[in-house]
Design a protein around this motif. Structure first.
Motif, PDB file in Angstrom:
ATOM      1  N   LEU A 136     -12.718 -11.407  -7.656  1.00  0.00           N
ATOM      2  CA  LEU A 136     -13.458 -10.918  -8.906  1.00  0.00           C
ATOM      3  C   LEU A 136     -13.795  -9.320  -8.814  1.00  0.00           C
ATOM      4  N   ASP A 137     -12.062  -8.768  -9.633  1.00  0.00           N
ATOM      5  CA  ASP A 137     -12.715  -7.422  -9.132  1.00  0.00           C
ATOM      6  C   ASP A 137     -12.017  -6.818 -10.659  1.00  0.00           C
ATOM      7  N   PRO A 138     -13.480  -5.505 -11.371  1.00  0.00           N
ATOM      8  CA  PRO A 138     -12.602  -5.507 -12.713  1.00  0.00           C
ATOM      9  C   PRO A 138     -11.421  -4.855 -13.109  1.00  0.00           C
ATOM     10  N   ALA A 141      -5.377  -1.578 -10.327  1.00  0.00           N
ATOM     11  CA  ALA A 141      -4.627  -0.924 -10.216  1.00  0.00           C
ATOM     12  C   ALA A 141      -3.026  -1.070  -9.839  1.00  0.00           C
ATOM     13  N   THR A 142      -2.988  -0.638  -8.149  1.00  0.00           N
ATOM     14  CA  THR A 142      -1.856  -0.800  -8.117  1.00  0.00           C
ATOM     15  C   THR A 142      -1.358  -2.503  -7.870  1.00  0.00           C
ATOM     16  N   GLY A 143      -2.582  -3.127  -7.542  1.00  0.00           N
ATOM     17  CA  GLY A 143      -2.592  -4.652  -7.009  1.00  0.00           C
ATOM     18  C   GLY A 143      -2.732  -4.506  -5.445  1.00  0.00           C
ATOM     19  N   GLY A 144      -2.948  -3.532  -4.835  1.00  0.00           N
ATOM     20  CA  GLY A 144      -3.745  -4.367  -3.822  1.00  0.00           C
ATOM     21  C   GLY A 144      -4.794  -4.619  -2.793  1.00  0.00           C
ATOM     22  N   SER A 145      -5.493  -4.333  -3.711  1.00  0.00           N
ATOM     23  CA  SER A 145      -7.467  -5.170  -3.453  1.00  0.00           C
ATOM     24  C   SER A 145      -6.343  -6.323  -3.082  1.00  0.00           C
ATOM     25  N   ALA A 146      -6.236  -5.999  -4.887  1.00  0.00           N
ATOM     26  CA  ALA A 146      -5.584  -7.879  -4.955  1.00  0.00           C
ATOM     27  C   ALA A 146      -5.245  -8.937  -4.086  1.00  0.00           C
TER      28      ALA A 146
HETATM   29  C1  PRP Z   1     -11.074   0.463  -7.078  1.00  0.00           C
HETATM   30  C2  PRP Z   1     -11.411  -1.213  -7.688  1.00  0.00           C
HETATM   31  C3  PRP Z   1     -10.136  -2.287  -7.037  1.00  0.00           C
HETATM   32  C4  PRP Z   1      -9.377  -1.236  -6.858  1.00  0.00           C
HETATM   33  C5  PRP Z   1      -8.435  -1.594  -7.457  1.00  0.00           C
HETATM   34  O1  PRP Z   1     -12.165  -0.098  -5.868  1.00  0.00           O
HETATM   35  O2  PRP Z   1     -12.562  -1.933  -8.366  1.00  0.00           O
HETATM   36  O3  PRP Z   1     -11.507  -2.942  -6.131  1.00  0.00           O
HETATM   37  O4  PRP Z   1     -10.109  -0.213  -6.870  1.00  0.00           O
HETATM   38  O5  PRP Z   1      -7.418  -0.876  -7.057  1.00  0.00           O
HETATM   39  P1  PRP Z   1      -6.103  -1.423  -6.342  1.00  0.00           P
HETATM   40  O6  PRP Z   1      -5.657  -2.015  -7.430  1.00  0.00           O
HETATM   41  O7  PRP Z   1      -4.661   0.106  -6.270  1.00  0.00           O
HETATM   42  O8  PRP Z   1      -6.632  -2.057  -4.791  1.00  0.00           O
HETATM   43  P2  PRP Z   1     -12.544   0.864  -5.001  1.00  0.00           P
HETATM   44  O9  PRP Z   1     -10.954   0.953  -4.089  1.00  0.00           O
HETATM   45  O10 PRP Z   1     -12.515   2.455  -5.697  1.00  0.00           O
HETATM   46  O11 PRP Z   1     -13.190   0.855  -3.825  1.00  0.00           O
HETATM   47  P3  PRP Z   1     -15.070   0.816  -4.825  1.00  0.00           P
HETATM   48  O12 PRP Z   1     -15.292  -1.023  -5.410  1.00  0.00           O
HETATM   49  O13 PRP Z   1     -15.944   0.299  -3.799  1.00  0.00           O
HETATM   50  O14 PRP Z   1     -15.864   1.775  -5.547  1.00  0.00           O
END
Ligand code: PRP
Length: 216
Positions: A136-138, A141-146
């Motif tokens: 779950l992540d709103p 963006a770059t997709g790195g976190s997913a």
């Molecule tokens: C934001 C968002 C995602 C991530 C998306 O989190 O909630 O987890 O960036 O970006 P990506 O696809 O480029 O990885 P953020 O790093 O701002 O942390 P937070 O949820 O603690 O604010």
């Protein structure tokens, strides 16, 4: 806001009037933290409802006041995996659909300069305790976190992983689906692009800061 990424078979954009309306309200800079959290939660319920459509069922029989009735129960053990911080808002909504799910938080933040994910929290036990994980992540963006969360869950030993988010950028969707074409991605919208800071445009800003009042 359509893109080739949307036609990838693993990506589902849930097109529904209620979802469109809520996403529009979420985007508005005049929406305060309280309303923003409520909207994220409501979208969490609606999106995981769609993302879980294909879950397998098992037969169960219950006794009504009149007679036995054959029914169904969800067969796999469900894991909800919010990415800290912003994913916790979606978690509240997802728990309305799966109140008995296990919740496994993963901490991943994006290094704002290098735009790479940094893992900072993971208390998964050594062996999987669930059969299906919903990440779950709103924002995708770059997709790195997913990708980082998916890597962690695959190493843990769960193969049935599904990503549930609200807004995706074409860039992140392309990267994610290229590496994991088998993982279903459920979103409410695909936006135009990323800006030079890696923010989704038009997007909704920083989903974590807007939920928790920590911006500026
Ligand atoms: C934001 C968002 C995602 C991530 C998306 O989190 O909630 O987890 O960036 O970006 P990506 O696809 O480029 O990885 P953020 O790093 O701002 O942390 P937070 O949820 O603690 O604010």
């Amino acid at each position: 806001m359509t893109t080739d990424a949307a036609v990838k078979s693993s990506v589902r954009i849930v097109d529904h009037p209620a979802i469109r309306t809520k996403v529009t309200q979420l985007r508005s800079h005049t929406t305060g933290a309280h309303a923003f959290r409520d909207l994220i939660e409501e979208l969490g319920t609606l999106l995981i409802y769609e993302a879980s459509r294909s879950l397998k069922l098992r037969d169960v029989t219950v006794e009504t006041p009149l007679a036995p009735a054959t029914g169904s129960a969800i067969a796999p053990r469900i894991g909800l995996v919010p990415i800290l911080r912003a994913g916790t808002g979606l978690l509240q909504g997802a728990l309305h659909v799966f109140p008995d799910a296990q919740v496994w938080h993963l901490g991943v933040y994006r290094d704002e300069h290098r735009l790479v994910p940094v893992e900072y929290y993971n208390r998964l036990p050594p062996h999987p305790t669930v059969d299906v994980c919903f990440i779950l992540d709103p924002m995708l963006a770059t997709g790195g976190s997913a990708l980082s969360a998916t890597d962690v869950l695959l190493r843990w030993g769960v193969e049935d992983i599904r990503f549930v988010g609200i807004i995706g950028a074409p860039e992140g969707i392309t990267v994610f689906t290229a590496r994991y074409p088998q993982i279903p991605v459920t979103l409410a919208a695909i936006d135009d692009c990323l800006n030079h800071r890696g923010f989704i445009v038009p997007g909704l800003g920083d989903a974590g800061d807007r939920q928790f009042g920590t911006g500026a």
